[in-house]
Write an enzyme that holds these catalytic residues in place. Structure first.
Site, PDB file in Angstrom:
ATOM      1  N   ARG A 283     -36.445  33.151  18.286  1.00  0.00           N
ATOM      2  CA  ARG A 283     -35.093  33.298  18.561  1.00  0.00           C
ATOM      3  C   ARG A 283     -34.344  34.395  17.816  1.00  0.00           C
ATOM      4  O   ARG A 283     -33.434  35.322  18.342  1.00  0.00           O
ATOM      5  CB  ARG A 283     -34.443  32.194  18.871  1.00  0.00           C
ATOM      6  CG  ARG A 283     -32.721  32.417  19.306  1.00  0.00           C
ATOM      7  CD  ARG A 283     -31.995  31.091  19.502  1.00  0.00           C
ATOM      8  NE  ARG A 283     -32.668  30.335  20.503  1.00  0.00           N
ATOM      9  CZ  ARG A 283     -32.644  29.054  20.763  1.00  0.00           C
ATOM     10  NH1 ARG A 283     -32.196  28.095  19.750  1.00  0.00           N
ATOM     11  NH2 ARG A 283     -33.187  28.533  21.618  1.00  0.00           N
ATOM     12  N   TYR A 284     -34.536  34.075  16.630  1.00  0.00           N
ATOM     13  CA  TYR A 284     -33.702  35.113  15.826  1.00  0.00           C
ATOM     14  C   TYR A 284     -34.706  36.187  14.997  1.00  0.00           C
ATOM     15  O   TYR A 284     -35.989  35.755  15.030  1.00  0.00           O
ATOM     16  CB  TYR A 284     -33.267  34.326  14.229  1.00  0.00           C
ATOM     17  CG  TYR A 284     -32.106  33.382  14.812  1.00  0.00           C
ATOM     18  CD1 TYR A 284     -30.826  33.614  14.907  1.00  0.00           C
ATOM     19  CD2 TYR A 284     -32.425  31.917  14.855  1.00  0.00           C
ATOM     20  CE1 TYR A 284     -29.525  32.808  15.535  1.00  0.00           C
ATOM     21  CE2 TYR A 284     -31.387  31.102  15.250  1.00  0.00           C
ATOM     22  CZ  TYR A 284     -30.185  31.466  15.517  1.00  0.00           C
ATOM     23  OH  TYR A 284     -28.837  30.536  15.694  1.00  0.00           O
TER      24      TYR A 284
ATOM     25  N   CYS B 105     -42.212  11.329  17.323  1.00  0.00           N
ATOM     26  CA  CYS B 105     -41.266  10.973  16.478  1.00  0.00           C
ATOM     27  C   CYS B 105     -41.484   9.470  16.109  1.00  0.00           C
ATOM     28  O   CYS B 105     -42.133   8.745  17.219  1.00  0.00           O
ATOM     29  CB  CYS B 105     -39.946  11.268  16.973  1.00  0.00           C
ATOM     30  SG  CYS B 105     -39.662  12.763  17.451  1.00  0.00           S
TER      31      CYS B 105
ATOM     32  N   LYS C 173     -26.928  29.690  17.518  1.00  0.00           N
ATOM     33  CA  LYS C 173     -25.821  28.860  16.830  1.00  0.00           C
ATOM     34  C   LYS C 173     -24.688  29.751  16.698  1.00  0.00           C
ATOM     35  O   LYS C 173     -24.843  30.843  15.944  1.00  0.00           O
ATOM     36  CB  LYS C 173     -26.337  28.079  15.605  1.00  0.00           C
ATOM     37  CG  LYS C 173     -27.525  27.345  15.770  1.00  0.00           C
ATOM     38  CD  LYS C 173     -28.160  26.579  14.370  1.00  0.00           C
ATOM     39  CE  LYS C 173     -29.043  25.864  14.812  1.00  0.00           C
ATOM     40  NZ  LYS C 173     -30.507  26.674  15.099  1.00  0.00           N
TER      41      LYS C 173
ATOM     42  N   ASP D  85     -24.812  25.251  19.734  1.00  0.00           N
ATOM     43  CA  ASP D  85     -26.043  25.975  20.022  1.00  0.00           C
ATOM     44  C   ASP D  85     -25.731  26.468  21.429  1.00  0.00           C
ATOM     45  O   ASP D  85     -25.853  25.929  22.421  1.00  0.00           O
ATOM     46  CB  ASP D  85     -27.033  25.210  19.855  1.00  0.00           C
ATOM     47  CG  ASP D  85     -28.504  25.969  19.111  1.00  0.00           C
ATOM     48  OD1 ASP D  85     -28.409  27.021  19.445  1.00  0.00           O
ATOM     49  OD2 ASP D  85     -29.236  25.173  18.880  1.00  0.00           O
TER      50      ASP D  85
ATOM     51  N   CYS E 224     -34.822   9.433  19.598  1.00  0.00           N
ATOM     52  CA  CYS E 224     -33.225   9.476  19.564  1.00  0.00           C
ATOM     53  C   CYS E 224     -32.974   9.482  21.154  1.00  0.00           C
ATOM     54  O   CYS E 224     -33.376  10.649  21.839  1.00  0.00           O
ATOM     55  CB  CYS E 224     -32.813  10.478  18.871  1.00  0.00           C
ATOM     56  SG  CYS E 224     -33.411  10.283  17.235  1.00  0.00           S
TER      57      CYS E 224
ATOM     58  N   CYS F 276     -31.711  13.319  22.166  1.00  0.00           N
ATOM     59  CA  CYS F 276     -32.719  14.292  21.607  1.00  0.00           C
ATOM     60  C   CYS F 276     -32.370  15.471  22.592  1.00  0.00           C
ATOM     61  O   CYS F 276     -32.563  15.394  23.866  1.00  0.00           O
ATOM     62  CB  CYS F 276     -34.021  13.970  21.610  1.00  0.00           C
ATOM     63  SG  CYS F 276     -35.098  15.185  21.101  1.00  0.00           S
TER      64      CYS F 276
ATOM     65  N   ARG G 231     -36.818  34.412  11.507  1.00  0.00           N
ATOM     66  CA  ARG G 231     -37.259  33.192  11.522  1.00  0.00           C
ATOM     67  C   ARG G 231     -37.751  32.472  12.745  1.00  0.00           C
ATOM     68  O   ARG G 231     -37.330  32.854  13.539  1.00  0.00           O
ATOM     69  CB  ARG G 231     -36.340  32.315  10.826  1.00  0.00           C
ATOM     70  CG  ARG G 231     -34.875  32.461  11.457  1.00  0.00           C
ATOM     71  CD  ARG G 231     -33.945  32.232  10.274  1.00  0.00           C
ATOM     72  NE  ARG G 231     -32.408  31.858  10.765  1.00  0.00           N
ATOM     73  CZ  ARG G 231     -31.647  32.859  11.341  1.00  0.00           C
ATOM     74  NH1 ARG G 231     -32.057  34.097  11.329  1.00  0.00           N
ATOM     75  NH2 ARG G 231     -30.448  32.604  11.791  1.00  0.00           N
TER      76      ARG G 231
ATOM     77  N   ASP H  63     -25.450  19.336  22.943  1.00  0.00           N
ATOM     78  CA  ASP H  63     -26.043  20.431  23.852  1.00  0.00           C
ATOM     79  C   ASP H  63     -25.962  19.765  25.227  1.00  0.00           C
ATOM     80  O   ASP H  63     -25.744  18.682  25.449  1.00  0.00           O
ATOM     81  CB  ASP H  63     -27.600  20.701  23.519  1.00  0.00           C
ATOM     82  CG  ASP H  63     -27.702  21.443  22.275  1.00  0.00           C
ATOM     83  OD1 ASP H  63     -27.001  22.291  21.846  1.00  0.00           O
ATOM     84  OD2 ASP H  63     -28.938  21.074  21.434  1.00  0.00           O
TER      85      ASP H  63
ATOM     86  N   ARG I  36     -34.679  17.980  22.696  1.00  0.00           N
ATOM     87  CA  ARG I  36     -36.078  18.266  23.248  1.00  0.00           C
ATOM     88  C   ARG I  36     -36.517  17.071  24.151  1.00  0.00           C
ATOM     89  O   ARG I  36     -37.782  16.666  24.374  1.00  0.00           O
ATOM     90  CB  ARG I  36     -36.878  18.714  22.382  1.00  0.00           C
ATOM     91  CG  ARG I  36     -36.821  20.021  21.694  1.00  0.00           C
ATOM     92  CD  ARG I  36     -37.725  20.490  21.127  1.00  0.00           C
ATOM     93  NE  ARG I  36     -37.074  21.662  20.153  1.00  0.00           N
ATOM     94  CZ  ARG I  36     -36.736  21.741  18.930  1.00  0.00           C
ATOM     95  NH1 ARG I  36     -37.495  20.772  18.205  1.00  0.00           N
ATOM     96  NH2 ARG I  36     -35.981  22.768  18.418  1.00  0.00           N
TER      97      ARG I  36
HETATM   98  C1  LIG Z   1     -31.552  26.321  14.467  1.00  0.00           C
HETATM   99  C2  LIG Z   1     -32.813  27.389  14.915  1.00  0.00           C
HETATM  100  C3  LIG Z   1     -33.131  28.296  13.586  1.00  0.00           C
HETATM  101  C4  LIG Z   1     -32.810  28.200  12.346  1.00  0.00           C
HETATM  102  O1  LIG Z   1     -31.202  28.421  12.228  1.00  0.00           O
HETATM  103  P1  LIG Z   1     -30.515  28.696  10.951  1.00  0.00           P
HETATM  104  O2  LIG Z   1     -29.059  28.921  11.287  1.00  0.00           O
HETATM  105  O3  LIG Z   1     -31.145  29.808  10.077  1.00  0.00           O
HETATM  106  O4  LIG Z   1     -30.535  27.320  10.052  1.00  0.00           O
HETATM  107  C5  LIG Z   1     -34.384  28.980  13.852  1.00  0.00           C
HETATM  108  N1  LIG Z   1     -34.635  29.181  15.229  1.00  0.00           N
HETATM  109  C6  LIG Z   1     -34.096  28.213  16.313  1.00  0.00           C
HETATM  110  C7  LIG Z   1     -34.876  28.523  17.547  1.00  0.00           C
HETATM  111  C8  LIG Z   1     -33.213  27.355  15.839  1.00  0.00           C
HETATM  112  O5  LIG Z   1     -32.867  26.619  17.027  1.00  0.00           O
HETATM  113  S1  SF4 Z   2     -33.603  13.859  17.686  1.00  0.00           S
HETATM  114 FE1  SF4 Z   2     -35.439  14.146  18.911  1.00  0.00          FE
HETATM  115  S2  SF4 Z   2     -36.961  15.598  17.677  1.00  0.00           S
HETATM  116 FE2  SF4 Z   2     -35.240  14.771  16.226  1.00  0.00          FE
HETATM  117  S3  SF4 Z   2     -36.367  12.729  15.403  1.00  0.00           S
HETATM  118 FE3  SF4 Z   2     -34.822  12.236  17.360  1.00  0.00          FE
HETATM  119  S4  SF4 Z   2     -36.527  12.232  18.877  1.00  0.00           S
HETATM  120 FE4  SF4 Z   2     -37.345  13.277  17.259  1.00  0.00          FE
END
Ligand SMILES: *Cc1c(COP(=O)(O)O)cnc(C)c1O
Ligand code: SF4
Length: 359
Positions: free
Chosen positions: A90-91, A103, A315, A308, A107, A110, A94, A271, A112
């Site tokens: 995305r960025y 997991c 973010k 996000d 949670c 979550c 990174r 989210d 995802r």
């Molecule tokens: C949160 C996230 C990051 C890391 O973001 P930082 O602000 O650098 O901690 C990188 N890629 C994705 C897809 C993310 O959701």
């Molecule tokens: S938030 Fe989602 S990915 Fe993170 S530990 Fe909980 S269930 Fe696993």
């Protein structure tokens, strides 16, 4: 088998197991657990003090998960931004690299939820190899975040194989691990694990405490091992209705994190994930919590409050209104709401020309 593996095996994966202990009717909840998997470690279960408390709400399925949400299964467009499966780019510099589909605890809130612990999350030797190849072929990537699922659910050997490959890529400067293990299965943080991690510095670890009751003797010990191995520790908290949506709880959480050597990193506005609507607070509540932290307690206790952005915008930080206006004088409000003036500097000459040219 190691202790943590035995504890994982003894986890509760169906609501029926809660009936005897808590006297709840498990039948409707079984439908929820069909749609979104359930797993609670005996350790995390032991932190529950009463039905519906903040620990319970994070771990036990609720009928509310079947309600219609405000958006969708993947509001952050992660799938759209995945050039190869399970890697989100995305960025510019990174990536988020998902290396485990499961997991220790699922949670309920979550982000995802659409795939973590479900059959549609396919992680294999092949997808991991594809992710590594992508990182190798994109030298602009200097920061790799291992996520999932929970990367620490891999065996030490599996995780080390990935770390070794990453460290062999000269353009990768830092590696980060995102894990909830210190919170839900702290026994996973063994001496052998930290000895292994120690060989792959610079390595950062972000964990995920949401409530002060999650900071126990066991989690404190797990965190101390990581910190003693020189791993800088951060924490990401999600703002959750009925869990931590009040300023006192949040302040206590942030202060307790510092006392175990964890630096609060992000506080997330929830989210728009399908099945998690009941956890959402207003944005105003998040800002109010932030206003309660800044100035009122240690500056290092204050995380960045972020949304996000839906659609994959990344973010976006939010701050209460300290800056009232800009100009030759800057008008400010301090943490107590008092007004202050700051005499601004003269702009650089080039900036004046630019203003003149634009006029
Ligand atoms: C949160 C996230 C990051 C890391 O973001 P930082 O602000 O650098 O901690 C990188 N890629 C994705 C897809 C993310 O959701
Ligand atoms: S938030 Fe989602 S990915 Fe993170 S530990 Fe909980 S269930 Fe696993």
């Amino acid at each position: 088998m190691e202790l943590w593996q035995k504890m994982l095996q003894a986890s509760i994966t169906s609501p029926t197991r809660l009936t005897r202990r808590y006297g709840i009717d498990p039948r409707p909840l079984a439908d929820v657990a069909e749609r979104y998997p359930m797993r609670v470690t005996p350790y995390y279960l032991s932190l529950i003090q009463s039905v519906g408390d903040p620990i319970w709400r994070q771990a036990v399925p609720s009928m509310d998960e079947l309600e219609e949400g405000s958006c969708c299964a993947d509001p952050l467009d992660e799938e759209e931004q995945s050039p190869v499966p399970n890697l989100v780019h995305r960025y510019p510099d990174r990536v988020l690299f998902m290396v485990c589909s499961e997991c220790a605890m699922y949670c309920r809130f979550c982000t995802r939820k659409r795939k973590v612990g479900k059959e549609n999350m396919q992680i294999s030797r092949d997808t991991i190899a594809q992710g590594l190849a992508y990182i190798r072929n994109h030298p602009e990537i200097r920061d790799v975040i291992l996520s999932g699922g929970d990367p620490l659910l891999l065996s030490n050997e599996q995780l080390e194989a990935i770390l070794k490959e990453l460290r062999a890529i000269p353009t990768v400067e830092i590696i980060r691990i995102g894990t909830r293990m210190p919170v839900v299965l702290p026994q996973r943080i063994t001496q052998a694990l930290v000895r292994m991690l120690h060989r792959y510095h610079p390595l950062y670890l972000n964990t995920h405490f949401n409530h002060p009751d999650e900071i126990t003797n066991s989690s404190t010990k797990a965190i101390a091992r990581l910190a003693d191995a020189g791993i800088p520790l951060g924490n990401q908290t999600v703002l959750l209705r009925g869990v931590n949506d009040d300023p006192h709880t949040m302040r206590r959480l942030m202060q307790k994190l510092l006392s175990i050597r964890v630096k609060p990193y992000y506080l997330y506005q929830a989210d728009l994930v399908l099945g998690t609507e009941h956890f959402r607070t207003t944005v105003e509540e998040g800002l109010e919590i932030l206003r309660w932290l800044r100035g009122h307690t240690s500056g290092i206790a204050v995380p960045a409050f972020v949304i996000d952005a839906p659609g994959g915008g990344g973010k976006i930080p939010l701050l209460p209104e300290y800056l009232q206006s800009l100009g030759s004088e800057v008008l400010l409000k301090n943490y107590l709401g008092h007004d202050y003036r700051y005499a601004n500097a003269q702009p650089k000459e080039e900036e004046l020309w630019q203003v003149a040219l634009q006029a």
